[in-house]
Design an enzyme around this catalytic site. Structure first.
Site, PDB file in Angstrom:
ATOM      1  N   MET A   1     -35.379 -14.512   1.906  1.00  0.00           N
ATOM      2  CA  MET A   1     -35.733 -15.317   2.923  1.00  0.00           C
ATOM      3  C   MET A   1     -35.690 -16.857   2.463  1.00  0.00           C
ATOM      4  SD  MET A   1     -37.949 -13.281   5.682  1.00  0.00           S
ATOM      5  CE  MET A   1     -39.601 -13.343   4.768  1.00  0.00           C
ATOM      6  N   GLY A   2     -35.075 -17.294   1.558  1.00  0.00           N
ATOM      7  CA  GLY A   2     -35.007 -18.535   0.980  1.00  0.00           C
ATOM      8  C   GLY A   2     -36.165 -19.052   0.450  1.00  0.00           C
TER       9      GLY A   2
ATOM     10  N   HIS B   1     -37.422 -14.915  -7.430  1.00  0.00           N
ATOM     11  CA  HIS B   1     -35.980 -14.677  -6.867  1.00  0.00           C
ATOM     12  C   HIS B   1     -35.031 -14.914  -7.839  1.00  0.00           C
ATOM     13  CE1 HIS B   1     -38.392 -16.212  -2.959  1.00  0.00           C
ATOM     14  NE2 HIS B   1     -37.674 -15.044  -2.743  1.00  0.00           N
TER      15      HIS B   1
ATOM     16  N   GLN C   1     -38.864  -9.382  11.411  1.00  0.00           N
ATOM     17  CA  GLN C   1     -39.890  -8.793  10.573  1.00  0.00           C
ATOM     18  C   GLN C   1     -41.106  -9.434  10.815  1.00  0.00           C
ATOM     19  OE1 GLN C   1     -37.168  -9.534   6.975  1.00  0.00           O
ATOM     20  NE2 GLN C   1     -39.062  -9.771   6.113  1.00  0.00           N
TER      21      GLN C   1
ATOM     22  N   GLN D   1     -40.226  -5.778  -7.129  1.00  0.00           N
ATOM     23  CA  GLN D   1     -41.310  -5.107  -7.149  1.00  0.00           C
ATOM     24  C   GLN D   1     -42.645  -5.412  -6.274  1.00  0.00           C
ATOM     25  OE1 GLN D   1     -41.629  -1.665  -8.039  1.00  0.00           O
ATOM     26  NE2 GLN D   1     -43.786  -1.701  -8.142  1.00  0.00           N
TER      27      GLN D   1
ATOM     28  N   VAL E   1     -42.686 -11.300 -11.014  1.00  0.00           N
ATOM     29  CA  VAL E   1     -42.790 -12.458 -11.917  1.00  0.00           C
ATOM     30  C   VAL E   1     -44.252 -13.251 -11.561  1.00  0.00           C
ATOM     31  CG1 VAL E   1     -41.596 -14.752 -12.625  1.00  0.00           C
ATOM     32  CG2 VAL E   1     -40.296 -12.711 -12.180  1.00  0.00           C
TER      33      VAL E   1
ATOM     34  N   SER F   1     -43.069 -17.110  -1.986  1.00  0.00           N
ATOM     35  CA  SER F   1     -42.955 -18.066  -1.212  1.00  0.00           C
ATOM     36  C   SER F   1     -44.321 -18.570  -0.429  1.00  0.00           C
ATOM     37  CB  SER F   1     -41.869 -17.990  -0.240  1.00  0.00           C
ATOM     38  OG  SER F   1     -40.539 -17.305  -0.970  1.00  0.00           O
TER      39      SER F   1
HETATM   40  O1  PAF Z   1     -38.459  -9.371   0.610  1.00  0.00           O
HETATM   41  C1  PAF Z   1     -37.713 -10.284   1.471  1.00  0.00           C
HETATM   42  O2  PAF Z   1     -37.704 -11.553   1.193  1.00  0.00           O
HETATM   43  C2  PAF Z   1     -37.306 -10.069   2.980  1.00  0.00           C
HETATM   44  O3  PAF Z   1     -38.084  -8.632   3.417  1.00  0.00           O
HETATM   45  C3  PAF Z   1     -35.644  -9.498   2.911  1.00  0.00           C
HETATM   46  C4  PAF Z   1     -35.649  -8.126   1.971  1.00  0.00           C
HETATM   47  C5  PAF Z   1     -34.963 -10.468   2.499  1.00  0.00           C
HETATM   48  C6  PAF Z   1     -35.684  -8.908   4.107  1.00  0.00           C
HETATM   49  O4  PAF Z   1     -35.590  -9.981   5.022  1.00  0.00           O
END
Ligand code: PAF
Length: 301
Positions: free
Chosen positions: A46-47, A53, A77, A164, A192, A202
């Site tokens: 999600m950036g 990441h 979500q 994880q 991490v 984030s």
């Molecule tokens: O873990 C996330 O950042 C989000 O739940 C995902 C897997 C990118 C789905 O929007």
């Protein structure tokens, strides 16, 4: 910017990183990669990228030839009172970080590209999706599995890498892939942590300096549980009590759950057998953070 067609593997210089905002351009890129014989790895995000990441990207790069990263803050979500509007977004920074990692394609769609009409078709992993975070965030995992299914259909990756840190998400996605025979390998990369132990997220960006210190209690409580387990404690109730006791010492931290569960079924366990997941979620001020540890018994020698 529309994606261009990728040159065949070994056909000379690779194009730089492409950025696609449409499903059509992303499909064209990924299909060209597949035709060129490349193994495709997907990292859904999600950036607001951080080292966690980037570690997923490195895992994807090590196991595939063409790495696509999706950046999409998925409204499906987020609950109505959650942080969708203020979720951190910094596309330029994310793009530069991914370029440095040698990512091949960023898929950064708009909400209307992903959901041109409000979604009425969902993918839901019944039962599992109501456990852990699913209990306090109704509909959250249905939103995750729906968007991840869409991403799998668009990118058609050979493998997809998840962290994880969201252990429930991992269990639910694995189950979805198994139940729906999706031809994608799910790879899970370790959590991490910051040098002091806080799991990278984030949402850590929301914490003020005082809350940042208070947030440490999550990883401290998990470490305490792990140490108690290593000293021989196998009762889930006792392990949970030890973790909760530590969390209660931080009055500004409001516990959501502290559970010991089977890492696949997410069913609560009474006694830690060979492998159990200890998962915690808590609010530090208004910020909801999660963390977990896997307890593993040594197999008898
Ligand atoms: O873990 C996330 O950042 C989000 O739940 C995902 C897997 C990118 C789905 O929007």
């Amino acid at each position: 910017m529309q994606a261009q067609v990728l040159p065949a593997r070994g056909s000379g210089a690779r194009l730089g990183m492409e950025i696609a905002t449409t499903i059509e351009a992303t499909r064209a890129q990924c299909r060209a990669a597949r035709r060129a014989g490349l193994r495709i790895g997907l990292v859904p995000t999600m950036g607001a990228l951080h080292e966690g990441h980037l570690s997923l990207v490195r895992v994807a790069k090590a196991q595939s030839d063409f790495v696509a990263v999706s950046i999409f803050v998925n409204p499906l979500q987020f609950g109505p009172t959650e942080d969708l509007a203020r979720y951190p977004r910094d596309f330029e920074r994310d793009r530069d970080l991914l370029k440095q990692e040698g990512v091949d394609l960023i898929f950064a769609p708009t909400v209307s590209e992903m959901y041109p009409t409000p979604a009425i078709t969902y993918v839901n992993v019944e039962g599992l999706s109501e456990r852990l975070d699913g209990q306090s965030r109704p509909g959250h995992f249905r939103g995750v599995t729906t968007v991840v299914s869409k991403l799998f259909h668009i990118v058609e990756p050979d493998l997809a890498v998840f962290g994880q840190k969201d252990a429930a998400q991992v269990a639910i996605i694995r189950r979805m892939v198994r139940d729906l025979n999706m031809p994608v390998e799910i790879v899970v990369a370790p959590i991490v942590r910051e040098p002091d132990g806080l799991a990278m997220s984030s949402r850590n960006a929301y914490l003020d300096p005082k809350q940042r210190k208070q947030a440490l209690v999550l990883s401290v409580a998990l470490r305490c549980v792990q140490e108690s387990f290593e000293r021989g404690e196998r009762s889930a109730a006792k392990l949970i009590a030890a973790g909760r006791k530590l969390l209660e010492q931080e009055p500004d931290v409001r516990l959501d759950y502290f559970s010991v569960v089977d890492p696949e079924s997410l069913d609560p366990v009474e006694h830690v057998a060979c492998k159990s997941l200890v998962a915690v979620a808590a609010y530090v001020g208004p910020t909801r953070l999660i963390d977990n540890v896997i307890l593993r018994s040594q197999p008898p020698t």
